[in-house]
Design an enzyme around this catalytic site. Structure first.
Site, PDB file in Angstrom:
ATOM      1  CG  ASP A   1      -1.544   1.332   1.426  1.00  0.00           C
ATOM      2  OD1 ASP A   1      -1.901   1.967   0.427  1.00  0.00           O
ATOM      3  OD2 ASP A   1      -1.662   1.736   2.581  1.00  0.00           O
TER       4      ASP A   1
ATOM      5  CB  THR B   1       7.171   3.838   1.873  1.00  0.00           C
ATOM      6  OG1 THR B   1       6.470   5.076   1.956  1.00  0.00           O
ATOM      7  CG2 THR B   1       7.805   3.657   0.529  1.00  0.00           C
TER       8      THR B   1
ATOM      9  CD  GLU C   1       3.801  18.242   7.330  1.00  0.00           C
ATOM     10  OE1 GLU C   1       2.780  17.663   7.751  1.00  0.00           O
ATOM     11  OE2 GLU C   1       3.788  19.246   6.621  1.00  0.00           O
TER      12      GLU C   1
ATOM     13  CB  THR D   1       0.923   4.838  -2.457  1.00  0.00           C
ATOM     14  OG1 THR D   1       0.414   5.732  -1.505  1.00  0.00           O
ATOM     15  CG2 THR D   1       1.814   5.548  -3.440  1.00  0.00           C
TER      16      THR D   1
ATOM     17  CG  ASN E   1      -6.847   2.506   0.304  1.00  0.00           C
ATOM     18  OD1 ASN E   1      -6.511   1.799   1.249  1.00  0.00           O
ATOM     19  ND2 ASN E   1      -6.060   3.403  -0.224  1.00  0.00           N
TER      20      ASN E   1
END
Lengths: 301, 930
Positions: free
Chosen positions: B470, B472, B575, B664, B737
């Site tokens: 999906d 990394t 972040e 992804t 998903n």
């Protein structure tokens, strides 16, 4: 043997081969010598006992004299007990039609006399009475008889305890008596004394333990005296049993016994071969190991 | 901002992809008069403005008046697709649409029996066993007792059915839990009376009020939120696996109306339910105005509301029509490759079986022909019943051949191993248990252990060649830590102790959730608050770290009510890492709204107004934020993003010669540049002949990154590989998903390399079955009449018990390599991958080996007891016991790691068989008695 493995040819592999060899070779030697010790006389008599061309007609005719005398010379000293067998060839006691044609319940329980479903077409008489013992196996009971004399002197053939004790005790009822047996249009073999319970009819019990292979032996009785080398053995045979219609054979077998059972060289030879092969391989590996002590591919059996 | 980005349109059916890349379709100018747009944060879902409005008549080039286009016309519009009208707050007008209850279970009580049997009988061998069982019911051919012949099939069916029932029961339970969750729903007819209602009772048109941290029950269009500007944050982790918060907006019209009236009416026209989780088109008729709605106005089922006190939305898609459910294409029954192979070999064996049976029956016919004249007086045949004078149970040579053939099928059926199917089921159960119990597969942070959801594909884990991941993050744990920094050329990298800096807010103490190693030198520099240039630079640097991001701080309660934890929620892990790092040095981001941020700078609370923000993109490779500082100066902070290092995990997989495809939907920074050129074209590729080229190109690479891939496209890519190669595929994913991708791949969610025990299975398969040759050979000595020397009970016990028990135990417990070795040398994985342990050659070799062994097992006793008094059952017992010993010795040689359980089972089986033979032969009611 599909897998090959790369393994260091170490002591464990060599010693495994050696171990197998060291165990198998003595077993093989012992079995082979035991087999060699056994004295076995086999005399096929079915052809020579009927001299006429129409053998089937001869054997089916109840009026003909079926007495047949065979004379044998004993090659080596035979130590008692000497087992007398009859050997029948090409008789498919394991034929599907045949092997199922019996009623174990009927053989054991008096009340189960009517359970003859599996025994057809030898289950009931024409008027519907159940046959005891029913089925093709019992119906085809062997009925040749042997009278043995050594040097013209009659010898008693002990017919006691020729059947398995467990069969006598557990499979054949001591209160089940033969009835309506061998009363049909076609007589398959021996008749039974209706006053003796099935558990005492040892010939029947032996016969009903159906043979695994089409050529088989069944114990007829025992001679409990030694027979010397070169003794003249005379057997008077009542040649009643019909093996002629299907091209079978009949033979009389006299054999001494040992721990290995009957005379059979195969087991000893098999053990010797495998054991010898293992020792040979171990030797080859030892040599290889000494020349080139490194990894060798060999099959991981 | 967002418009600069190339756009991947992933709307199947709705709008055509070729129009998508156009940055501003003409439709935009035709939209209703400009509304005061909500503050539009550059979010990747915010490309709604670029999506042509299908309801806008100008696209079709007819009437200029939008309101003239009736719903009927729209439904006829093939381009835009049909639409549905939803009256807000009035579920009764939407009765026709499905309710909100969902169903993932495969069976119901009524359908379980037929459907499960159907599933099971997809295995060819089961059909085969059924035929055998039916055949054996015919009195002419019955070889075994009727009951005895039904038993093995019934047992296997039963075991499997119980297992399936349990699995489905768990699915039912989770469905029920899901359906009975409560949501607060507006009572129709009232203005603002909300009452709790079960999820399954929610209908399209219901207005639902959601509180923070609640999971959303259906796909809803946002109407109003607690934020005056209409912003709501949602976490879509259940949907697409992304843990960051996404921003959704209520339209100003509805937001304002709600704050004024407390209620909202109106009719919503939206597109028909589709699978596209990134697309949504609708318009809202409210107060005679038409407001267009896009993907940023809808919140999807399965999302969680975060950082927003409340939000109100109207249900537009419910239950199975929600996007998350549409993307879940039902739980198919997967069949492992070994199973597929077994089915193929079942066919081969069936052909062999037919050959054997034909041979046996022809030979039986020849025998009867040769002895034709003799059969009447042959004691062991007895053709005639003399009481009637008719033939007894004999119908001529032809019939004899036919009956022999059918009987041969029954006798030789053991060639196809029913025990193997039982063993496989049980080995899987056992493996699943041990995988679940594996401490190395236990995730301490989430307290979750490995769960094996589908039991029938364990053995494929050793054969994976393609990994579809999906993102990394799934592989790399999605965690980053601040290690060192260089400020203005000075290297600060001696982080040692972990320390947490806490902020006092009122009488509460707020502590960042994660502690970071800090450099004492830097701390000293900061705390002293020196006026020298270096200290100033360092302070600026950390303020930049705290300010220049899209992090949303969440305040969590702890057990100590004085103590609160700050959890930084952000789009990317780097972040988060930077914000935590700044916090550890005392510059704590405390609050973020769309207009300003509050940063606690070493105990001094400062408010920065955000004047402008330029998000990270791959061209600038940096992010900028313009803030208005409390001291009235305006500062521009520019921050370089950390490069996501190439994950070591991928390297290790590459060594193992596993091809990694990262598919992804996320905008992972590493993937983005490749992804853009790749992603835009993917839509076409999957639909056109370009597939071939994609495949050619991609299979050359060992790592492939696909970006911005919609769930079904993911499945499409997996299907591409699966269809074109024989290689095994594994799909990893954590969000809904990924569901369709996972279901498409041979193996769903993966685990560390625990090698399946194909070798043992394979050898059991052939070795265990060589006994079939014993009855085959015996037929030569029974005038081809298929008498069985081995009793039916021995046969049954043989297949079910004697040889399968040790196999099961070994299949579960034996490992060919230790875990440490496998992890240290990923190359070793190759042996499983190349199917070395189990392939067609192996199969042939195993069969030859089996042939040899069965010859030995048959003929050594045969020659040893030739011309002896041996009876059927004695020799049969020997023939029954010898294979068990041989099978177990061979198995023992295959075992790589012995332990006492394996010892007990292998040797125990041999002794158990011996005991069983004694028992069968000595108990009166059993057929072997004698």
């Amino acid at each position: 043997m599909g897998k090959m493995t790369k393994r260091r040819l170490g002591n464990s592999v060599i010693s495994a081969f050696l171990l197998v060899g060291v165990i198998f070779v003595p077993i093989g030697l012992a079995s082979l010598s035991a087999s060699k010790e056994i004295v076995e006389l086999v005399d096929r008599y079915d052809t020579s006992c009927v001299s006429v061309a129409d053998k089937v007609g001869f054997i089916q005719n109840s009026k003909t004299d079926k007495t047949c005398t065979r004379t044998l010379t004993v090659p080596r000293h035979m130590k008692s007990p000497i087992h007398i067998y009859y050997q029948i060839g090409d008789f498919y006691q394991n034929h599907r039609r045949y092997v199922k044609s019996r009623s174990d319940k009927q053989l054991r329980y008096k009340e189960a006399a009517h359970l003859t479903k599996d025994c057809e077409p030898e289950g009931n008489t024409a008027d519907g009475a159940p046959i005891v013992p029913c089925g093709l196996i019992a119906w085809s009971l062997f009925n040749d008889t042997y009278k043995v004399s050594i040097n013209k002197k009659a010898i008693e053939v002990n017919k006691k305890d020729i059947a398995w004790q467990s069969d006598k005790n557990n499979k054949f009822g001591s209160n089940v008596y033969p009835s309506n047996f061998q009363k049909g249009n076609l007589v398959g073999g021996a008749k039974l004394n209706e006053s003796i319970p099935l558990s005492e009819q040892e010939d029947l019990i032996v016969w009903m333990r159906t043979a695994a292979l089409p050529t088989f032996r069944k114990l007829y009785g025992r001679i409990e005296t030694d027979i010397m080398e070169n003794d003249q053995l005379t057997v008077v045979i009542q040649n009643n049993y019909n093996t002629y219609s299907f091209g079978g054979s009949k033979a009389l077998v006299l054999s001494t016994t040992s721990w290995i059972g009957g005379k059979n060289n195969f087991i000893g030879i098999a053990y010797l071969t495998i054991g010898g092969l293992c020792i040979f391989l171990a030797a080859v590996f030892i040599v290889l190991y000494m020349i080139k002590p490194r990894y060798v591919m060999f099959p991981l059996v | 901002m967002a418009s600069e980005r190339p756009l991947l349109t992933i709307t199947p059916g709705a709008s055509t992809p070729d129009e998508a890349p156009s940055p501003r379709p003409p439709a935009a100018s035709q939209l209703p008069p400009a509304q005061p747009e909500p503050p539009l944060r550059p979010d990747r879902l915010a490309f709604s403005v670029e999506v042509p409005d299908p309801f806008c008549p100008s696209r079709r080039g007819d009437g200029p008046d939008p309101s003239a286009s009736s719903q009927r016309e729209r439904e006829d519009d093939g381009d835009g697709g049909e639409s549905r009208a939803v009256t807000i707050g009035d579920p009764l007008t939407s009765e026709a649409f499905p309710g909100n209850s969902i169903r993932t279970a495969k069976y119901s009580v009524l359908t379980f029996l037929p459907r499960n049997l159907f599933e099971q009988f997809r295995r060819l061998s089961y059909i085969y066993f059924l035929v055998i069982t039916v055949l054996n019911q015919l009195p002419q051919v019955a070889v075994f007792g009727r009951g005895a012949s039904v038993l093995p099939l019934a047992f296997v069916l039963f075991v499997t059915a119980v297992k399936d029932a349990y699995e489905d029961f768990r699915r039912h339970r989770s469905d029920r839990q899901e359906n009975n969750r409560l949501a607060s729903v507006l009572v129709p007819g009232t203005d603002s009376e909300f009452q709790p209602k079960k999820w399954k009772k929610i209908r399209v048109g219901d207005v639902v009020r959601m509180a923070s941290s609640e999971t959303l029950p259906a796909d809803m269009v946002l109407l109003a939120t607690s934020d005056p500007s209409g912003v709501a944050h949602v976490q879509t982790v259940n949907l697409d696996g992304e843990t960051n918060l996404k921003t959704r907006y209520a339209k100003q019209e509805t937001q304002v109306r709600f704050s004024q009236n407390g209620s909202i009416g109106g009719v919503l026209h939206c597109e028909r339910p589709n699978r596209n989780i990134y697309g949504f088109q609708a318009n809202l008729e409210i107060d005679d105005n038409r407001v267009s709605l896009g993907p940023s106005n809808i919140v999807l089922r399965g999302c969680e509301l975060k950082n927003t006190t409340w939000a109100i939305g109207v249900v537009v898609y419910a239950g199975k029509e929600t996007k998350v459910m549409l993307n879940n294409s039902g739980a198919p029954s997967k069949r492992s490759r070994l199973e597929t192979q077994l089915n193929r070999e079942t066919v081969i064996l069936s052909i062999m079986l037919i050959g054997m049976c034909t041979t046996a029956s022809v030979l039986a016919g020849i025998w009867v022909l040769n002895h034709r004249g003799e059969l009447e007086f042959t004691q062991f045949f007895r053709e005639k019943d003399y009481t009637t004078g008719k033939n007894y149970n004999y119908y001529g040579v032809g019939m004899q051949i036919f009956i022999t053939f059918l009987m041969a099928v029954i006798v030789y059926q053991v060639i196809i191993p029913i025990s193997l199917y039982i063993s496989m089921e049980l080995v899987r159960l056992g493996q699943a248990y041990f995988m679940g119990a594996d401490k190395d597969l236990y995730d301490e942070s989430s307290r979750s252990k490995f769960q094996c959801r589908a039991l029938n594909i364990n053995e494929d884990l050793g054969q994976i060649r393609y990994v579809f991941s999906d993102k990394t993050g799934t592989l790399t744990e999605n965690k980053m830590e601040f290690q060192c920094t260089s400020i203005h050329g000075v290297d600060y990298s001696c982080g040692k102790d972990t320390d947490r800096y806490s902020v006092v807010v009122g009488d509460h103490l707020w502590t960042p959730k994660m502690a970071v190693k800090i450099d004492p030198q830097l701390v000293k520099l900061l705390r002293n608050g020196g006026t020298n240039k270096e200290a100033k630079l360092v302070l600026e640097f950390f303020i930049a770290l705290a300010a220049c991001n899209t992090i949303v701080p969440l305040v969590l309660n702890t057990r100590d009510h004085k103590q609160k934890l700050i959890d930084y929620q952000g789009e990317s892990p780097d972040e988060q890492a930077l914000a935590y790092a700044a916090a550890s040095y005392g510059i704590v981001l405390v609050e973020r709204t769309s207009g300003y941020i509050v940063i606690d700078v070493l105990g001094d609370r400062q408010r920065f107004d955000i004047l402008g923000l330029h998000e990270f993109d791959s061209d600038r490779k940096r992010m900028s934020v313009i803030v208005g500082c409390p001291d009235q100066t305006v500062k521009l902070y520019v921050k370089d993003k950390l490069q996501n290092g190439v994950p070591e995990a991928i390297e290790s997989l590459r060594q193992a010669d596993i091809k990694v495809w990262i598919l992804t939907g996320d905008k992972q920074e590493t993937a983005i540049s490749i992804g853009y050129s790749y992603g835009t074209s993917l839509v076409y590729i999957l639909e056109t002949e370009l597939q071939e080229e994609l495949f050619e190109l991609a299979t050359q690479c060992s790592v492939v990154l696909c970006c911005r891939v919609a769930p079904l496209q993911k499945a499409g890519i997996v299907a591409l590989i699966k269809n074109r190669t024989d290689d095994m595929t594994l799909a990893i994913g954590d969000g809904a998903n990924d569901v369709s991708m996972i279901q498409m791949a041979d193996v769903g969610v993966g685990i560390s390399g625990q090698e399946g025990r194909q070798a043992v299975m394979a050898s059991d398969f052939s070795m265990g079955q060589f006994r079939f040759l014993v009855p085959l050979l015996y037929v030569l000595y029974t005038a081809f009449t298929l008498t069985t020397a081995i009793t039916e009970w021995s046969s049954l016990l043989y297949t079910v018990l004697y040889t399968s028990l040790p196999t099961i135990v070994i299949g579960i417990l034996d490992k060919d390599l230790s875990k440490a070795t496998v992890l240290a040398y990923p190359k070793l994985y190759g042996s499983g991958q190349r199917d070395e342990k189990y392939n067609v050659n192996m199969f042939v070799l195993n069969m030859l080996e089996a042939l040899w062994q069965s010859l030995v097992v048959f003929y050594i006793p045969y020659f040893a007891y030739k011309q002896s008094t041996i009876d059927i059952s004695s020799l049969g017992d020997l023939w029954a016991l010898a294979p068990v010993i041989v099978v177990n010795i061979q198995l023992a040689m295959d075992i790589i790691r012995w332990n006492w359980i394996i010892h007990a089972f292998v040797w125990g089986t041999v002794s158990a068989t011996t005991i069983c033979l004694f028992v069968i032969d000595s108990i009166w009611v059993l057929p072997g008695y004698g």
